[in-house]
Motif scaffolding. Structure first.
Motif, PDB file in Angstrom:
ATOM      1  N   UNK A 203     -23.265  47.235  37.599  1.00 15.77           N
ATOM      2  CA  UNK A 203     -22.147  46.676  36.560  1.00 15.77           C
ATOM      3  C   UNK A 203     -22.476  45.280  36.374  1.00 15.77           C
ATOM      4  N   UNK A 204     -22.797  44.140  37.724  1.00 16.88           N
ATOM      5  CA  UNK A 204     -22.878  43.123  37.920  1.00 16.88           C
ATOM      6  C   UNK A 204     -23.989  42.296  37.115  1.00 16.88           C
ATOM      7  N   UNK A 205     -25.193  42.612  37.850  1.00 19.55           N
ATOM      8  CA  UNK A 205     -26.224  41.998  38.375  1.00 19.55           C
ATOM      9  C   UNK A 205     -27.651  42.298  37.359  1.00 19.55           C
ATOM     10  N   UNK A 206     -27.807  41.321  36.098  1.00 22.47           N
ATOM     11  CA  UNK A 206     -29.542  40.998  35.783  1.00 22.47           C
ATOM     12  C   UNK A 206     -29.847  40.301  35.336  1.00 22.47           C
ATOM     13  N   UNK A 207     -31.435  40.510  36.091  1.00 21.90           N
ATOM     14  CA  UNK A 207     -32.877  39.740  36.254  1.00 21.90           C
ATOM     15  C   UNK A 207     -33.475  39.560  35.059  1.00 21.90           C
ATOM     16  N   UNK A 208     -34.073  38.090  34.379  1.00 27.74           N
ATOM     17  CA  UNK A 208     -35.442  38.551  33.041  1.00 27.74           C
ATOM     18  C   UNK A 208     -35.573  38.007  33.099  1.00 27.74           C
ATOM     19  N   UNK A 209     -36.741  37.542  33.412  1.00 22.68           N
ATOM     20  CA  UNK A 209     -38.131  36.271  32.515  1.00 22.68           C
ATOM     21  C   UNK A 209     -37.080  34.791  33.079  1.00 22.68           C
ATOM     22  N   UNK A 210     -36.827  34.447  34.074  1.00 19.24           N
ATOM     23  CA  UNK A 210     -35.863  34.144  35.275  1.00 19.24           C
ATOM     24  C   UNK A 210     -35.105  33.427  35.080  1.00 19.24           C
ATOM     25  N   UNK A 211     -33.867  34.358  34.716  1.00 19.28           N
ATOM     26  CA  UNK A 211     -32.145  34.489  34.682  1.00 19.28           C
ATOM     27  C   UNK A 211     -31.587  35.300  35.095  1.00 19.28           C
ATOM     28  N   UNK A 212     -30.425  35.257  35.321  1.00 15.52           N
ATOM     29  CA  UNK A 212     -30.091  35.978  35.650  1.00 15.52           C
ATOM     30  C   UNK A 212     -28.390  35.759  35.491  1.00 15.52           C
ATOM     31  N   UNK A 213     -27.988  37.813  34.895  1.00 14.11           N
ATOM     32  CA  UNK A 213     -26.776  37.450  34.593  1.00 14.11           C
ATOM     33  C   UNK A 213     -25.838  37.783  35.913  1.00 14.11           C
ATOM     34  N   UNK A 214     -24.560  37.063  35.642  1.00 16.69           N
ATOM     35  CA  UNK A 214     -23.585  38.079  36.706  1.00 16.69           C
ATOM     36  C   UNK A 214     -22.397  38.749  35.815  1.00 16.69           C
ATOM     37  N   UNK A 215     -22.083  39.539  35.473  1.00 18.41           N
ATOM     38  CA  UNK A 215     -21.359  40.206  34.681  1.00 18.41           C
ATOM     39  C   UNK A 215     -19.843  39.902  35.243  1.00 18.41           C
ATOM     40  N   UNK A 216     -20.414  40.370  36.643  1.00 23.80           N
ATOM     41  CA  UNK A 216     -18.499  40.101  37.080  1.00 23.80           C
ATOM     42  C   UNK A 216     -18.051  39.086  37.524  1.00 23.80           C
ATOM     43  N   UNK A 217     -18.838  38.052  37.273  1.00 21.41           N
ATOM     44  CA  UNK A 217     -18.931  36.185  36.374  1.00 21.41           C
ATOM     45  C   UNK A 217     -18.879  35.874  35.527  1.00 21.41           C
ATOM     46  N   UNK A 218     -19.275  36.296  34.517  1.00 20.14           N
ATOM     47  CA  UNK A 218     -19.304  35.595  33.680  1.00 20.14           C
ATOM     48  C   UNK A 218     -20.403  34.408  33.895  1.00 20.14           C
ATOM     49  N   UNK A 219     -21.761  34.438  34.060  1.00 20.96           N
ATOM     50  CA  UNK A 219     -22.227  33.654  34.157  1.00 20.96           C
ATOM     51  C   UNK A 219     -24.348  33.720  33.867  1.00 20.96           C
ATOM     52  N   UNK A 220     -24.365  32.706  33.687  1.00 20.83           N
ATOM     53  CA  UNK A 220     -25.471  32.990  33.394  1.00 20.83           C
ATOM     54  C   UNK A 220     -26.570  31.876  34.358  1.00 20.83           C
ATOM     55  N   UNK A 221     -28.007  32.234  35.407  1.00 22.42           N
ATOM     56  CA  UNK A 221     -28.428  31.455  36.124  1.00 22.42           C
ATOM     57  C   UNK A 221     -29.132  31.392  35.693  1.00 22.42           C
ATOM     58  N   UNK A 222     -30.465  30.012  35.666  1.00 18.69           N
ATOM     59  CA  UNK A 222     -31.457  29.804  35.665  1.00 18.69           C
ATOM     60  C   UNK A 222     -32.301  29.751  36.316  1.00 18.69           C
ATOM     61  N   UNK A 223     -33.812  29.440  36.471  1.00 16.97           N
ATOM     62  CA  UNK A 223     -34.827  29.576  37.802  1.00 16.97           C
ATOM     63  C   UNK A 223     -34.064  28.413  38.784  1.00 16.97           C
ATOM     64  N   UNK A 224     -33.637  27.269  37.535  1.00 15.09           N
ATOM     65  CA  UNK A 224     -33.077  25.789  39.214  1.00 15.09           C
ATOM     66  C   UNK A 224     -31.343  26.141  39.392  1.00 15.09           C
ATOM     67  N   UNK A 225     -30.719  27.186  38.908  1.00 16.67           N
ATOM     68  CA  UNK A 225     -29.565  27.654  39.278  1.00 16.67           C
ATOM     69  C   UNK A 225     -28.539  26.902  38.721  1.00 16.67           C
ATOM     70  N   UNK A 226     -29.004  26.041  38.107  1.00 17.01           N
ATOM     71  CA  UNK A 226     -28.185  25.919  36.859  1.00 17.01           C
ATOM     72  C   UNK A 226     -27.248  27.139  36.134  1.00 17.01           C
ATOM     73  N   UNK A 227     -25.606  26.973  35.827  1.00 19.85           N
ATOM     74  CA  UNK A 227     -24.602  27.922  35.762  1.00 19.85           C
ATOM     75  C   UNK A 227     -24.337  27.384  34.649  1.00 19.85           C
ATOM     76  N   UNK A 228     -24.230  28.857  33.531  1.00 13.33           N
ATOM     77  CA  UNK A 228     -23.712  28.464  31.960  1.00 13.33           C
ATOM     78  C   UNK A 228     -22.881  29.765  31.687  1.00 13.33           C
ATOM     79  N   UNK A 229     -21.814  28.912  31.586  1.00 11.21           N
ATOM     80  CA  UNK A 229     -20.970  30.469  31.303  1.00 11.21           C
ATOM     81  C   UNK A 229     -20.613  30.941  30.121  1.00 11.21           C
ATOM     82  N   UNK A 230     -20.354  32.726  30.027  1.00 13.73           N
ATOM     83  CA  UNK A 230     -20.535  33.389  28.823  1.00 13.73           C
ATOM     84  C   UNK A 230     -19.173  34.025  28.774  1.00 13.73           C
TER      85      UNK A 230
END
Length: 233
Positions: free
Chosen positions: A128-155
Motif C-alpha cells: 500500500x505504501x511504497x513503489x519504485x520506478x525509474x529512479x523515483x520512489x513514491x511513498x503513499x503513506x506520506x504523499x511524497x515523491x523522492x528522486x534518485x538524489x533524495x529530493x522530496x516533492x509532495x503530492x
C-alpha cells in the motif's frame, strides 16, 4: 478494524446533522464543524479519512481551504455545495478535490461516493505504501515523491490516486472510462478536466518534458500508458 472518520464542514446545522446521522448508520465515525477555524484546529490534532467541505463558509474561502487540504492533509476531499455551475465543479476538482456533490443531495449518494473514495485501486498482493520506478520512489503513506538524489516533492491525495492507478498497471492502456470507474465521480467534462490537470501536475513533479513525456504517455482518443518499470514494497 477502526471505522473510517469523516469530517463534515458545513455552516448549516441541519445539513451537518443529516450527514452525521446518515454516515453513522452506514458505519462511519463523524466529526462536525460549522466554522473553518474549528475544523482546521481539529485537523492539526488528527487527520480524518474523508473531509466533506461546503464552499459557502462564514469565516474562510471554501476553495482556498480545499486547495490547502489537498496539498497538506492526505485526506480524501469531497465538496458538497449548492454551486451547480460546471465551472465551479471544474475549479473545485482542479484545486485538488476528489469529488463534487451538488446540493440538494441524496444522503445515500454521499455514502456511496465516500465508499468509492476509500476503495484503493491497488492490485492484490501489492504494498500500500511504497513503489519504485525509474529512479523515483513514491511513498503513499506520506504523499511524497523522492528522486534518485533524495529530493522530496509532495503530492496531493487526488494526484496520488491517479499515480497509484498508473503504477498498478504499468505498460497497459488505461482509458478514460477505466479511470472514471476506478476513481469514482461522475463522468463528464469536469471529471476529464480534473484528470488532465492531475496528470499534468504529476508530469511536472516527475520532471517530464510536457512535449515528449517519457513516463506518462497520452494515447489520443484512447487514454494513457505508464511506461515505467515498477517495483512495489
Amino acid at each position: 478494524m477502526t471505522q473510517p472518520l469523516v469530517a463534515i464542514l458545513d455552516d448549516e446545522p441541519q445539513i451537518r446533522a443529516l450527514l452525521s446521522d446518515t454516515l453513522t448508520e452506514a458505519g462511519f465515525r463523524t466529526a462536525t464543524y460549522g466554522r473553518a477555524a474549528d475544523f482546521e484546529a481539529a485537523l492539526a490534532r488528527s487527520t480524518p479519512d474523508v473531509c466533506l467541505v461546503d464552499l459557502g463558509l462564514p469565516d474562510r474561502d471554501g476553495l482556498a481551504l480545499v486547495h490547502r487540504l489537498a496539498l497538506e492533509s492526505g485526506a480524501a476531499i469531497i465538496i458538497i455545495s449548492g454551486r451547480a455551475q460546471v465551472q465551479d465543479r471544474v475549479t473545485g476538482l482542479e484545486l485538488g478535490a476528489d469529488d463534487y456533490i451538488i446540493k440538494p443531495f441524496d444522503p445515500a449518494e454521499v455514502v456511496a461516493r465516500i465508499r468509492a473514495r476509500l476503495r484503493s485501486p491497488k492490485a492484490p498482493g501489492q504494498s500500500l505504501d511504497t513503489a519504485r520506478f525509474n529512479g523515483w520512489t513514491a511513498h503513499f503513506d506520506r504523499y511524497l515523491l523522492v528522486d534518485a538524489s533524495g529530493r522530496e516533492t509532495s503530492f496531493s491525495h487526488a494526484e496520488g490516486e491517479v499515480l497509484r492507478l498508473f503504477l498498478d498497471a504499468p505498460k497497459r492502456l488505461i482509458s478514460r472510462q477505466q479511470m472514471q470507474e476506478s476513481l469514482g465521480g461522475a463522468a463528464g467534462e469536469s471529471f476529464d478536466r480534473a484528470m488532465d490537470v492531475r496528470i499534468s501536475r504529476l508530469r511536472t513533479k516527475l520532471g517530464e518534458d510536457p512535449k515528449n513525456p517519457r513516463l506518462i504517455k497520452t494515447i489520443y482518443g484512447a487514454g494513457y500508458i505508464f511506461l515505467g518499470d515498477v517495483v512495489w514494497g
